[in-house]
Design an enzyme around this catalytic site. Structure first.
Site, mmCIF file in Angstrom:
data_model
loop_
_atom_site.group_PDB
_atom_site.id
_atom_site.type_symbol
_atom_site.label_atom_id
_atom_site.label_comp_id
_atom_site.label_asym_id
_atom_site.label_seq_id
_atom_site.Cartn_x
_atom_site.Cartn_y
_atom_site.Cartn_z
ATOM 1 N N SER A 1 0.770 -1.182 -0.010
ATOM 2 C CA SER A 1 0.072 -0.136 -0.059
ATOM 3 C C SER A 1 0.837 1.284 -0.015
ATOM 4 O O SER A 1 0.833 2.104 1.137
ATOM 5 C CB SER A 1 -0.934 0.066 1.106
ATOM 6 O OG SER A 1 -1.736 -1.351 1.234
ATOM 7 N N ARG B 1 6.856 6.280 -4.968
ATOM 8 C CA ARG B 1 7.808 6.905 -3.435
ATOM 9 C C ARG B 1 7.260 6.115 -2.367
ATOM 10 O O ARG B 1 5.943 5.589 -2.260
ATOM 11 C CB ARG B 1 7.237 8.296 -3.557
ATOM 12 C CG ARG B 1 5.887 8.747 -3.459
ATOM 13 C CD ARG B 1 5.798 10.193 -3.501
ATOM 14 N NE ARG B 1 4.321 10.625 -3.734
ATOM 15 C CZ ARG B 1 3.320 10.765 -2.860
ATOM 16 N NH1 ARG B 1 3.370 10.539 -1.584
ATOM 17 N NH2 ARG B 1 1.958 10.753 -3.166
ATOM 18 N N ASP C 1 -4.293 -2.095 -0.736
ATOM 19 C CA ASP C 1 -5.132 -2.299 0.247
ATOM 20 C C ASP C 1 -6.520 -1.929 0.015
ATOM 21 O O ASP C 1 -7.312 -3.085 0.230
ATOM 22 C CB ASP C 1 -4.656 -1.834 1.664
ATOM 23 C CG ASP C 1 -4.760 -0.273 2.026
ATOM 24 O OD1 ASP C 1 -4.722 0.468 0.831
ATOM 25 O OD2 ASP C 1 -4.628 0.075 3.004
HETATM 26 MG MG MG Z 1 -3.050 -1.078 6.713
#
Ligand code: MG
Ligand code: ADP
Length: 511
Positions: free
Chosen positions: A177, A192, A230
């Site tokens: 994520s 990044r 996620d």
């Molecule tokens: Mg999380």
């Protein structure tokens, strides 16, 4: 004698008047101070106002920015990242799959056994681990060595001897994520780091290659079939349970959302072919910005002092990482304006000193004399002996900050619904003929502690959804909480895109 008595009487009267004067003066001063703190609250309330008209402006702005972000790379603060997920789990997935979830201070490994009939997860084992601080700023080799060694331990613990003896390569979904530029469902490059990670050698690198190399080094016969964010995992799990699920939202430490978009609406990627004619888009909505967002001086100061000024503007008004600090700034201002809270506590000068669960606990304190508020002020912020009426003010500050956050999150959700024509208005370009008959049941999967564990937040969010959509339309919109979607969903997507499934390579670019 008579004169003396009169003199004494006059003296006493003067003294009494002087004392009374002091008392009255003190009362006046204290009333003035009280009025000043109440003034700070009033000002906060005004600058945080989110009447439904304003929320609708935010809805429109969100839908417009989504369009812009889909039209061209860099066309909006909304990145609208391609995920290459063109199908979502249906419930017919079968077999044993793994997932690895890396996205913050904790990472998780998971194994699920899927039963092959709708929504039958036969077993689910999750193991959470903290990422040691030094690995967050070390090398990619160190980080991947660590996570794959934990994965190996987990596999060895969970598998029976007969399972381990099977020759089939284990398949894995990898939830990563951080902002990633994906080129296929199983390949992406790190744009990044965020959330405190800073591993220089990894930026611009292909993520699955790194993982696969580390797996090989550990001698683990495992193949990473999908790379997802996620929220994409949450959407996958939501859809596994309920086929009407079209979007997913996470409101935790940070906030983000994704949704299923028509491939032909993703203009920046003309020539994109998907087997379903659709693709999940990771909005990275934390970075949404609009002049319609009600911004206070506290928001501006917090942003300026943050490591990423002018970025993640929406997230900074909504998510768990920031709300406690907005509260701290308001309380600090109140303390500086008056001594209602005693001398200014040095604790109040520490950024992020008040974590979200404590702010929520103060907000939801239902003891008649606000004992919880008193205890948190005393123990966490070292502010002693706060009178009850000032404690009520503290609760009010929590309320204003949380209410704004929840209502803006609701507007964001309706923005997505509007973009895909599920807000009952016929979408962004459609006519505004509101017809509840046309409205299809629409499910949004939601995760994150603010929504799941903070009742006031959830109630305010629902209330705003109803206000914006109107009862007739809102009754068709269901927010559904999922659990561990980030990793379970990744395992489900690994199953769906498994090498043994025929159309796993179906998605490609025409040019
Ligand atoms: Mg999380
Ligand atoms: P993630 O870190 O992946 O976003 P969560 O969904 O658990 O995970 O969100 C964590 C955030 O939620 C933190 O900011 C935390 O302080 C906040 N939080 C945890 N519990 C509560 C609670 N009961 N009420 C409000 N906020 C909470």
């Amino acid at each position: 004698m008579g004169k003396l008595a009169v003199g004494v009487a006059v003296g006493v009267a003067v003294a009494t008047c002087a004392v009374a004067g002091v008392v009255v003066g003190r009362r006046l001063r204290s009333r003035r101070k009280w009025r000043r703190v109440v003034g700070v609250l009033r000002e906060l309330e005004e600058s945080c106002e989110t009447p439904v008209g304003r929320l609708k402006q935010v809805v429109d702005a969100m839908a417009v920015e989504m369009h812009a972000g889909l039209a061209s790379e860099g066309g909006s603060k909304l990145k609208m990242l391609l995920t290459f997920v063109d199908r979502l789990p249906t419930g017919s997935e079968i077999g044993t799959y793994y997932a690895l979830d890396l996205g913050g201070t904790n990472f998780r490994v998971l194994r699920v056994q899927l039963g092959g009939t709708r929504s039958s997860i036969l077993s689910k084992d999750v193991k959470r681990q903290r990422i040691p601080q030094h690995l967050m700023t070390s090398t990619s080799e160190d980080l991947f060595d660590f996570i794959t060694s934990k994965l190996k331990q987990f596999v060895e613990q969970e598998e029976t001897v007969s399972e381990a003896a099977q020759s089939r390569t284990r398949e894995l979904g990898f939830t990563f994520s951080f902002p990633v530029k994906q080129i296929s469902i199983r390949s992406g490059f790190l744009i990044r780091w965020t959330k405190g990670f800073a591993i220089e050698d990894m930026i611009g690198c292909e993520i699955i290659e790194r993982l696969q190399a580390a797996l090989m080094k550990k001698g683990l016969d495992m193949c990473a079939t999908v790379l997802v964010n996620d929220t994409v995992g949450i959407l996958a799990l939501g859809h596994y349970y309920d086929a009407d699920t079209v979007a997913a939202v996470k409101i935790g430490t940070g906030t983000n959302a994704c949704y299923m978009e028509r491939a032909d609406a993703i203009i920046k990627c003309q020539g994109l072919l998907t087997s379903s004619g659709a693709m999940v888009v990771n909005m990275e909505w934390g970075n949404f910005w609009s002049s319609h967002l009600p911004r206070t001086t506290y928001d501006i100061e917090m942003d300026m002092e943050s490591p990423n000024p002018n970025d993640q503007g929406f997230e900074k008004m909504i998510s768990g990482m920031y709300l406690g600090d907005i509260f701290r700034r308001v309380l600090l201002r109140m303390c500086k304006e008056s001594d209602v809270f005693g001398p200014v506590s040095s604790k109040l000068l520490i950024p992020f000193v008040l974590e979200m669960p404590l702010m929520a606990a103060m907000h939801e304190d239902d003891t008649p004399d606000l004992k919880v508020v008193a205890a948190i002020l005393r123990e966490k912020l070292e502010i002693q002996d706060v009178p009850l009426k000032a404690r009520r003010l503290v609760v009010k500050v929590c309320d204003v900050v949380t209410r704004r956050a929840a209502r803006l999150a609701a507007a964001g959700i309706v923005g997505i619904l509007k973009k895909i024509g599920r807000d009952g208005t016929g979408g962004i370009t459609g006519s505004r003929s509101r017809s509840d008959a046309k409205m299809r049941r629409t499910v949004v999967a939601v995760e994150g502690s603010l929504y799941t564990s903070y009742m006031m937040f959830r109630e305010y969010l629902h209330e705003a959804l109803n206000e914006i959509l109107g009862e007739d339309v809102a009754q068709h919109v269901v927010l559904r909480t999922t659990e561990d979607g980030s990793c379970v969903g990744a395992a489900l997507l690994a199953a769906l895109h498994s090498s043994s499934s025929s159309s796993s390579e179906g998605l490609h670019r025409r040019r």
